[in-house]
Design a protein around this motif. Structure first.
Motif, mmCIF file in Angstrom:
data_model
loop_
_atom_site.group_PDB
_atom_site.id
_atom_site.type_symbol
_atom_site.label_atom_id
_atom_site.label_comp_id
_atom_site.label_asym_id
_atom_site.label_seq_id
_atom_site.Cartn_x
_atom_site.Cartn_y
_atom_site.Cartn_z
ATOM 1 N N GLU A 18 0.827 -1.203 0.000
ATOM 2 C CA GLU A 18 0.000 0.000 0.000
ATOM 3 C C GLU A 18 0.863 1.254 0.000
ATOM 4 N N PHE A 19 1.940 1.231 0.780
ATOM 5 C CA PHE A 19 2.798 2.409 0.810
ATOM 6 C C PHE A 19 3.533 2.586 -0.516
ATOM 7 N N ASP A 20 3.908 1.491 -1.153
ATOM 8 C CA ASP A 20 4.524 1.595 -2.481
ATOM 9 C C ASP A 20 3.583 2.290 -3.463
ATOM 10 N N LEU A 21 2.297 2.012 -3.374
ATOM 11 C CA LEU A 21 1.307 2.683 -4.215
ATOM 12 C C LEU A 21 1.245 4.169 -3.871
ATOM 13 N N ILE A 22 1.171 4.485 -2.607
ATOM 14 C CA ILE A 22 1.053 5.876 -2.148
ATOM 15 C C ILE A 22 2.236 6.713 -2.633
ATOM 16 N N LYS A 23 3.434 6.186 -2.521
ATOM 17 C CA LYS A 23 4.642 6.943 -2.889
ATOM 18 C C LYS A 23 4.608 7.445 -4.324
ATOM 19 N N ARG A 24 3.923 6.733 -5.191
ATOM 20 C CA ARG A 24 3.881 7.118 -6.605
ATOM 21 C C ARG A 24 3.123 8.430 -6.826
ATOM 22 N N PHE A 25 2.348 8.853 -5.845
ATOM 23 C CA PHE A 25 1.535 10.053 -5.991
ATOM 24 C C PHE A 25 2.178 11.297 -5.386
ATOM 25 N N PHE A 26 3.411 11.185 -4.921
ATOM 26 C CA PHE A 26 4.099 12.302 -4.279
ATOM 27 C C PHE A 26 5.482 12.501 -4.882
ATOM 28 N N THR A 27 5.884 13.756 -4.973
ATOM 29 C CA THR A 27 7.258 14.081 -5.342
ATOM 30 C C THR A 27 7.829 15.005 -4.269
ATOM 31 N N THR A 28 9.120 14.987 -4.140
ATOM 32 C CA THR A 28 9.812 15.797 -3.138
ATOM 33 C C THR A 28 10.327 17.077 -3.779
ATOM 34 N N LYS A 29 10.212 18.176 -3.051
ATOM 35 C CA LYS A 29 10.716 19.467 -3.529
ATOM 36 C C LYS A 29 11.443 20.155 -2.388
ATOM 37 N N ARG A 30 12.655 20.578 -2.646
ATOM 38 C CA ARG A 30 13.410 21.375 -1.673
ATOM 39 C C ARG A 30 13.025 22.845 -1.843
ATOM 40 N N THR A 31 13.004 23.555 -0.726
ATOM 41 C CA THR A 31 12.623 24.962 -0.768
ATOM 42 C C THR A 31 13.684 25.815 -0.081
ATOM 43 N N LEU A 32 13.846 27.008 -0.590
ATOM 44 C CA LEU A 32 14.794 27.960 -0.034
ATOM 45 C C LEU A 32 14.039 29.045 0.726
ATOM 46 N N THR A 91 -5.667 33.115 -4.505
ATOM 47 C CA THR A 91 -5.846 34.402 -3.830
ATOM 48 C C THR A 91 -4.881 34.503 -2.656
ATOM 49 N N MET A 92 -4.095 33.465 -2.457
ATOM 50 C CA MET A 92 -3.149 33.372 -1.345
ATOM 51 C C MET A 92 -1.721 33.253 -1.886
ATOM 52 N N TYR A 93 -0.817 33.385 -0.956
ATOM 53 C CA TYR A 93 0.596 33.141 -1.201
ATOM 54 C C TYR A 93 1.056 32.077 -0.206
ATOM 55 N N ILE A 94 2.027 31.277 -0.612
ATOM 56 C CA ILE A 94 2.738 30.417 0.334
ATOM 57 C C ILE A 94 4.217 30.723 0.159
ATOM 58 N N GLU A 95 4.833 31.145 1.268
ATOM 59 C CA GLU A 95 6.243 31.522 1.257
ATOM 60 C C GLU A 95 7.004 30.698 2.276
ATOM 61 N N CYS A 96 8.187 30.265 1.877
ATOM 62 C CA CYS A 96 9.085 29.542 2.773
ATOM 63 C C CYS A 96 9.808 30.559 3.655
ATOM 64 N N ILE A 97 9.661 30.424 4.974
ATOM 65 C CA ILE A 97 10.367 31.358 5.867
ATOM 66 C C ILE A 97 11.554 30.697 6.560
ATOM 67 N N GLU A 98 11.652 29.387 6.447
ATOM 68 C CA GLU A 98 12.830 28.645 6.896
ATOM 69 C C GLU A 98 13.015 27.500 5.905
ATOM 70 N N ALA A 99 14.157 27.462 5.240
ATOM 71 C CA ALA A 99 14.411 26.481 4.178
ATOM 72 C C ALA A 99 14.008 25.079 4.616
ATOM 73 N N GLY A 100 13.521 24.312 3.671
ATOM 74 C CA GLY A 100 13.071 22.974 4.017
ATOM 75 C C GLY A 100 12.778 22.115 2.817
ATOM 76 N N GLU A 101 11.844 21.207 3.040
ATOM 77 C CA GLU A 101 11.477 20.245 2.013
ATOM 78 C C GLU A 101 9.994 19.918 2.161
ATOM 79 N N VAL A 102 9.318 19.775 1.041
ATOM 80 C CA VAL A 102 7.898 19.436 1.039
ATOM 81 C C VAL A 102 7.665 18.256 0.110
ATOM 82 N N LEU A 103 6.573 17.552 0.379
ATOM 83 C CA LEU A 103 6.061 16.572 -0.565
ATOM 84 C C LEU A 103 4.930 17.239 -1.323
#
Length: 187
Positions: A18-32, A91-103
């Motif tokens: 099940e987790f192998d299936l789930i992983k296919r729907f997410f990608t990782t992105k690093r943020t500054l 109508t919104m913004y999303i800004e990184c205020i401390e570098a990180g990583e998101v899925l």
């Protein structure tokens, strides 16, 4: 991806398949720091699960004044949800205020995953329900409490954010001036 599995398993148990299936729907992105994931006017194709870092979700009024709706840290979900779910412009913004990583995941992926694995439909429903409850509590607090009460509640709920986020941003989130926050902080 193990953080994702741990996060999901707080609500539903998963097999390895099940987790192998789930992983296919997410990608990782690093943020500054200071990087925007969403800007007003964007087509919003993604929602984000924070793996690390700190983000703010906000909008600007017609005079350019910033209103912070949400901070997001590890294991918190974020997007401009009206735009995401209703295929509207942001109508919104999303800004990184401390570098990180998101899925990163798409609405199409979320819907497909939920139909293929009903555990995920339950997971998403629980996350949305909890988010809605938190939003109602935030609105209630903003409408019916003093700055001192808002500060105390924020301190109780998010002590780690007090140390990580600039005081100016905390003041904006609480709806108080920087000077008022300084007085509350010193108490």
């Amino acid at each position: 991806m193990e953080k994702l599995r741990t996060h999901i398993e707080e609500i539903v148990s998963l097999t390895d398949d099940e987790f192998d299936l789930i992983k296919r729907f997410f990608t990782t992105k690093r943020t500054l720091k200071n990087q925007f994931l969403i800007n007003e006017g964007d087509d919003v194709q993604y929602e984000f699960l924070v793996l690390s870092g700190i983000f703010k979700v906000f909008y600007l009024d017609e005079q350019g004044k910033e209103f912070i709706l949400q901070f997001a840290k590890e294991n918190w979900w974020m997007s401009d949800y009206q735009a995401f779910f209703q295929n509207k412009k942001a109508t919104m913004y999303i800004e990184c205020i401390e570098a990180g990583e998101v899925l990163v995941s798409t609405l199409e992926g979320r819907e497909k995953l939920s139909s293929e694995l009903h555990k995920m439909e339950h997971f998403y429903r629980m996350k949305l329900t909890n988010g809605y409850i938190a939003l109602q509590q935030r609105v209630k607090l903003l409408l019916s409490s003093t700055p001192q009460q808002r500060y105390e509640e924020f301190s109780k709920l998010y002590p780690d954010l007090l140390q990580s986020i600039p005081k100016k941003l905390i003041a904006e989130y609480l709806g108080v001036s920087r000077e008022t926050l300084s007085r509350l902080y010193s108490k």
